[in-house]
Write a protein that holds these residues in place. Structure first.
Motif, short mmCIF file in Angstrom:
data_model
loop_
_atom_site.label_atom_id
_atom_site.label_comp_id
_atom_site.label_asym_id
_atom_site.label_seq_id
_atom_site.Cartn_x
_atom_site.Cartn_y
_atom_site.Cartn_z
N THR A 34 0.84 -1.20 0.00
CA THR A 34 0.00 0.00 0.00
C THR A 34 0.87 1.25 0.00
O THR A 34 2.10 1.17 0.06
CB THR A 34 -0.90 0.03 1.24
N GLU A 35 0.19 2.39 -0.04
CA GLU A 35 0.90 3.67 -0.02
C GLU A 35 1.77 3.80 1.21
O GLU A 35 2.87 4.34 1.18
CB GLU A 35 -0.13 4.80 -0.02
N SER A 36 1.25 3.27 2.34
CA SER A 36 2.01 3.39 3.59
C SER A 36 3.06 2.30 3.70
O SER A 36 3.78 2.24 4.70
CB SER A 36 1.06 3.32 4.78
N GLY A 37 3.14 1.42 2.72
CA GLY A 37 4.16 0.38 2.74
C GLY A 37 3.71 -0.90 3.37
O GLY A 37 4.51 -1.80 3.60
N MET A 38 2.42 -1.00 3.67
CA MET A 38 1.93 -2.22 4.32
C MET A 38 1.77 -3.33 3.28
O MET A 38 1.31 -3.10 2.17
CB MET A 38 0.60 -1.94 5.00
N TYR A 56 -9.20 6.93 5.40
CA TYR A 56 -9.11 5.90 4.37
C TYR A 56 -10.29 6.00 3.42
O TYR A 56 -11.25 6.74 3.67
CB TYR A 56 -9.07 4.51 5.01
N GLU A 65 -7.80 0.63 -1.56
CA GLU A 65 -6.58 1.43 -1.47
C GLU A 65 -5.82 1.31 -2.78
O GLU A 65 -6.03 0.37 -3.54
CB GLU A 65 -5.69 0.92 -0.31
#
Ligand code: ZN
Length: 606
Positions: free
Chosen positions: A376-380, A442, A448
């Motif tokens: 994801t954008e947050s790196g998850m 979100y 996402e």
């Protein structure tokens, strides 16, 4: 017990009712005929009995069952007023609307009662009772399904099957147990999204799964047809790790004839087979790792001094978890019985089965390196990749809602109530959890932007990603895989024997045969059914066509120069008519059986 209440309208069984018997209901108490009641009066008698029952008046027990089976004129249950007061009947509580109190109703009377589920269903004069909760109609395991009212009903039924196969944490007393087989999930979690009955049954003490970040995405081909990709890093952190506890009782008194008690557990000093492997008591060390062929336990015959060592026979490595030395039930035994409990680590491998709580099962197909997973954008990076084709035909909307609810629960630090029948068209779950996701910054719909782990490029589609509680099921490849090259054969048919434990073959049955026929692959068919099965070379007499008559000559005397013994037809008495043919071995057996029934089989050899 007798009917002590002088009910108006009930004539004792030895009395004569005022009207003909055909116009009266028989009254039965606990299966015993006690009297007659007038057809017109029966409903009011039943109603007043129920009144007394609910209000606990006139010594009528509150667990009594009052079932009035009406005369319908059509084939039906036998009409009568049936009363039951015996203990141990199944009863359940419902709300009595007329009296405004809870009432325990039984299995027979509820067929003839009008019980509403929802407030709106209550129609005056018809509905007499209402369920305490809408989910009262669900069973214990069905009540563990979050948002089950949003699922297609067969999916809820599948989950009711699979909920019983989870590898969870079923008890708190592993050390004291000696079950043949016990499963244990090493890293269980409390679900973020749970129905109220989950807490009611205190399931947090017996959790059945793990909260997993699930992305609904078709990524590579390893998620086709209910396969699922699991993040290898999650696996390395302990995702769905588990073990199997196996216990075995070894009773020395069963190993010798009765009366003789010269066998004791122990090792012969200096026995090279057991040195460093078994303790002096002849048992393995607690915590020792065992592999195939290691000494398992040892015992000595005190009379002869000889020692016997038994070896660990399973192909799977294990750890000795605990050993219990047992006497007998009365405590007068001589401690000749031990229970060895071993622990087999069973961490997820390719082929192991998982399922969400919505009848959505899946097989682990790859442990994918985290750097190649989408992020994801947050790196998850998700724990599980779930193929989107699993949704349209199965319609498990409850799982989509659980995903959004789980995500919002994780973001806000909450646990969400997933009891069925709390959301509706007007008060939709999507809206509720959508707003909650939006409040956390979100996407309203739970999607996402994801980036490809291979190229690093942003994926074009929005990906639905959230938190779903996943169960590990106890069907594991290591219990099921079967492989054979050559091995044991049946002594009658000479065909490979069946069975996983004996390295047997897998049956190539009629349907498999039909499949190969349909494909026109006759050589493969011949290979499976003949060469890989019971191919044999038989001698046949061309002249008389018999498979049974050719016999090998008697061995020549030792001084004879003749070395090659010939086959002779015992019927034709000549050897030049003998030829060889390839036939299934079982066919020769068949011919012999027919011969035993006086039926001759003649082969035309061309
Ligand atoms: Zn012959």
């Amino acid at each position: 017990m007798t009917l002590s209440v002088p009910s108006p309208g009930v004539t004792p069984v030895d009395g004569a009712p005022h009207r003909p018997h055909a116009e009266c209901y028989p009254v039965l108490l606990d299966g015993v005929m006690v009297g007659w009641v007038d057809k017109e009066l029966a409903p009011s008698v039943a109603a007043s009995l129920r009144h007394f029952k609910v209000l606990r008046e006139k010594r009528i027990p509150p667990w009594m069952e009052v079932a009035l089976v009406p005369i319908t004129g059509k084939p039906s249950l036998y009409p009568g007023l049936f009363l039951f007061t015996t203990p141990c009947r199944l009863v359940r509580p419902v709300q009595n609307l007329e009296l405004g109190k809870e009432e325990l109703i039984g299995t027979m009377e509820q067929l003839f009662m009008n019980i509403a589920v929802f407030e709106e269903e209550v129609s005056a004069g018809v509905t007499t009772h209402q369920e305490l909760f809408p989910h009262s109609l669900l069973s214990v395991i069905a009540n563990f399904i979050p948002f089950s009212d949003h699922n297609q009903s067969p999916r809820n039924m599948y989950q009711c099957q699979m909920g019983k196969q989870t590898m969870g944490f079923p008890l708190l007393t592993y050390q004291d147990r000696s079950d043949n087989k016990l499963y244990r999930l090493q890293t269980p979690q409390s679900p973020l999204v749970r129905p109220c009955m989950y807490d009611h049954y205190d399931m947090d003490s017996y959790p059945i799964g793990t909260n997993a970040v699930v992305a609904v995405i078709s990524y590579t081909g390893y998620d086709m047809e209910d396969a699922m990709i699991v993040n290898k890093a999650s696996w390395e952190r302990g995702f769905a790790h588990g073990s199997v506890y196996k216990s075995e009782f070894i009773d020395l008194s069963e190993k010798i004839k009765q009366g003789d008690d010269s066998l004791v557990f122990g090792v012969r000093p200096g026995d090279p087979r057991t040195v460093q492997k078994l303790d002096d008591d002849g048992l393995p060390f607690i915590g020792a790792q065992l592999q195939y062929g290691d000494p398992y336990y040892s015992y000595i015959n005190l009379n002869t001094g000889e020692s016997s060592v038994m070896f660990y026979k399973s192909k799977e490595n294990c750890i000795v978890d605990n050993i219990k030395v047992c006497s007998n039930d009365t405590g007068s035994g001589k401690f000749k019985c031990v229970c060895i409990t071993v622990r087999v680590p069973r961490n997820p491998t390719i082929g192991d089965k998982f399922a969400s709580r919505h009848g959505q099962k899946g097989i682990l197909s790859r442990l994918w390196p985290p750097e190649d997973m989408p992020f994801t954008e947050s790196g998850m990076v998700p724990d599980i990749l779930f193929n989107p084709h699993g949704f349209p035909s199965r319609m498990t909307i409850g799982m989509l809602i659980e995903s959004m609810a789980g995500k919002s629960a994780a973001l806000h630090g909450l646990c969400h109530d997933a009891t069925p029948f709390i959301f509706s068209e007007e008060n939709s779950a999507l809206e509720y959890f959508g707003e909650m996701l939006k409040a956390a910054g979100y996407n309203y719909y739970g999607t996402e932007r994801l980036y490809s782990g291979i190229s690093g490029l942003e994926l074009e589609a929005d990906i639905f990603i959230g938190v779903v509680y996943y169960q590990r099921l106890r069907h594991m490849v290591s219990d099921k895989f079967q492989v054979r090259t050559t091995g044991a054969r049946d002594r009658v048919t000479n065909q490979p024997i069946g069975g996983r434990n004996v390295q047997g073959g897998i049956r190539f049955g009629e349907m498999e045969r039909d499949a190969l026929l349909a494909h026109g692959t006759s050589f493969l068919l011949h290979d499976r059914l003949f060469n890989c099965s019971d191919r044999s070379v038989a001698h046949v007499c061309v002249k008389c066509g018999s498979l049974l008559s050719p016999l090998l000559e008697k061995p020549p005397p030792s001084w004879s120069a003749m070395r090659n013994r010939k086959y002779n037809c015992t019927v034709c008495n000549r050897s030049d008519t003998i030829d060889t043919v390839s036939v299934p071995y079982v066919f020769r057996y068949f011919v012999a059986e027919l011969a035993a029934m006086n039926i001759k089989v003649k082969l035309d050899v061309i």
